[in-house]
Design a protein around this motif. Structure first.
Motif, PDB file in Angstrom:
ATOM      1  N   ALA A 197     -21.666  11.298 -19.620  1.00 39.95           N
ATOM      2  CA  ALA A 197     -22.174  12.559 -19.075  1.00 39.95           C
ATOM      3  C   ALA A 197     -23.685  12.650 -19.265  1.00 39.95           C
ATOM      4  CB  ALA A 197     -21.476  13.741 -19.739  1.00 39.95           C
ATOM      5  N   LYS A 198     -24.161  12.220 -20.411  1.00 43.79           N
ATOM      6  CA  LYS A 198     -25.599  12.215 -20.678  1.00 43.79           C
ATOM      7  C   LYS A 198     -26.316  11.250 -19.729  1.00 43.79           C
ATOM      8  CE  LYS A 198     -28.953  11.682 -24.379  1.00 43.79           C
ATOM      9  NZ  LYS A 198     -29.193  11.419 -25.788  1.00 43.79           N
TER      10      LYS A 198
ATOM     11  N   ASN B 217     -26.535  12.769 -16.195  1.00 39.32           N
ATOM     12  CA  ASN B 217     -27.606  13.769 -16.144  1.00 39.32           C
ATOM     13  C   ASN B 217     -28.984  13.129 -16.266  1.00 39.32           C
ATOM     14  OD1 ASN B 217     -26.104  16.131 -15.674  1.00 39.32           O
ATOM     15  ND2 ASN B 217     -25.461  16.150 -17.808  1.00 39.32           N
TER      16      ASN B 217
ATOM     17  N   ARG C  87     -29.830  11.792 -12.886  1.00 35.36           N
ATOM     18  CA  ARG C  87     -30.224  12.933 -12.054  1.00 35.36           C
ATOM     19  C   ARG C  87     -31.669  13.328 -12.344  1.00 35.36           C
ATOM     20  NH1 ARG C  87     -31.842  17.564 -13.381  1.00 35.36           N
ATOM     21  NH2 ARG C  87     -31.765  19.295 -11.977  1.00 35.36           N
ATOM     22  N   ASP C  88     -32.021  13.446 -13.605  1.00 33.73           N
ATOM     23  CA  ASP C  88     -33.383  13.830 -13.992  1.00 33.73           C
ATOM     24  C   ASP C  88     -34.403  12.807 -13.509  1.00 33.73           C
ATOM     25  OD1 ASP C  88     -32.255  16.049 -15.220  1.00 33.73           O
ATOM     26  OD2 ASP C  88     -32.484  15.256 -17.261  1.00 33.73           O
TER      27      ASP C  88
ATOM     28  N   ASP D  32     -28.737  19.456  -8.050  1.00 31.36           N
ATOM     29  CA  ASP D  32     -27.755  19.996  -8.976  1.00 31.36           C
ATOM     30  C   ASP D  32     -26.447  19.227  -8.872  1.00 31.36           C
ATOM     31  OD1 ASP D  32     -29.319  22.227  -9.997  1.00 31.36           O
ATOM     32  OD2 ASP D  32     -29.087  23.109  -8.002  1.00 31.36           O
TER      33      ASP D  32
ATOM     34  N   SER E 275     -22.318  19.301 -10.144  1.00 30.52           N
ATOM     35  CA  SER E 275     -21.274  20.187 -10.657  1.00 30.52           C
ATOM     36  C   SER E 275     -19.912  19.512 -10.497  1.00 30.52           C
ATOM     37  CB  SER E 275     -21.295  21.530  -9.914  1.00 30.52           C
ATOM     38  OG  SER E 275     -21.057  21.321  -8.529  1.00 30.52           O
TER      39      SER E 275
ATOM     40  N   HIS F  34     -17.866  18.056 -12.630  1.00 27.44           N
ATOM     41  CA  HIS F  34     -17.847  16.742 -13.264  1.00 27.44           C
ATOM     42  C   HIS F  34     -16.448  16.340 -13.709  1.00 27.44           C
ATOM     43  CE1 HIS F  34     -22.251  16.425 -13.610  1.00 27.44           C
ATOM     44  NE2 HIS F  34     -22.208  17.722 -13.796  1.00 27.44           N
TER      45      HIS F  34
ATOM     46  N   HIS G  54     -18.613  13.819  -9.233  1.00 24.50           N
ATOM     47  CA  HIS G  54     -19.226  15.146  -9.236  1.00 24.50           C
ATOM     48  C   HIS G  54     -19.593  15.550  -7.815  1.00 24.50           C
ATOM     49  CE1 HIS G  54     -22.570  12.249 -10.077  1.00 24.50           C
ATOM     50  NE2 HIS G  54     -23.123  12.908  -9.087  1.00 24.50           N
TER      51      HIS G  54
END
Length: 138
Positions: free
Chosen positions: A22-23, A26, A29-30, A77, A79, A81, A94
């Motif tokens: 999950a990290k 993200n 994504r960042d 964004d 969502s 997940h 996601h």
């Protein structure tokens, strides 16, 4: 070790891996939002296959090159997940909602479903494959 503890340790390890994936999701994504090519290169495997919702495929060089140093997204964004870890492989799903910056100064949006395949390499989760599919407009 008592037999009852072995499954508990396995469950805790799976939870740790799910959190680490999950990290990573993200973090990717960042890096995409920031146009951070160095991080994108570090988070992806050399064998990356990156599929877009329009069926266009990119390898690692094309994927990183399309975002490196660019402001491709105004917003991004994730969502809904769902992450499943099986050994050193993880499947992450996601919904991906973005506002994309276009070269002419305009924007467009994406509302897609994404499947990612991550592989644990030397203790770090790296993206091996990604495939997107279109969803109806919200």
């Amino acid at each position: 070790m008592p037999a009852a503890i072995a499954p508990l340790r396995g469950a805790l390890a799976a939870d740790d891996d799910q959190q680490a994936v999950a990290k990573a999701v993200n973090g990717l994504r960042d890096a995409m939002l920031a146009g951070d090519g160095a991080t994108l290169r570090a988070m992806t495997m050399d064998q990356l296959t990156y599929g877009h919702s329009n069926s266009r495929l990119e390898d690692k060089a094309a994927f990183v090159g399309s975002l490196d140093g660019k402001n491709a997204f105004k917003a991004l964004d994730l969502s809904d997940h769902a992450i499943q870890v099986v050994g050193d492989i993880a499947v992450a799903r996601h919904t991906f909602d973005s506002v994309n910056n276009l070269p002419d100064g305009k924007t467009n949006t994406a509302h897609i479903k994404v499947l990612q395949v991550w592989k644990k390499v030397d203790g770090a989760w790296k993206l091996l494959a990604r495939q997107a599919s279109p969803l109806p407009a919200a």
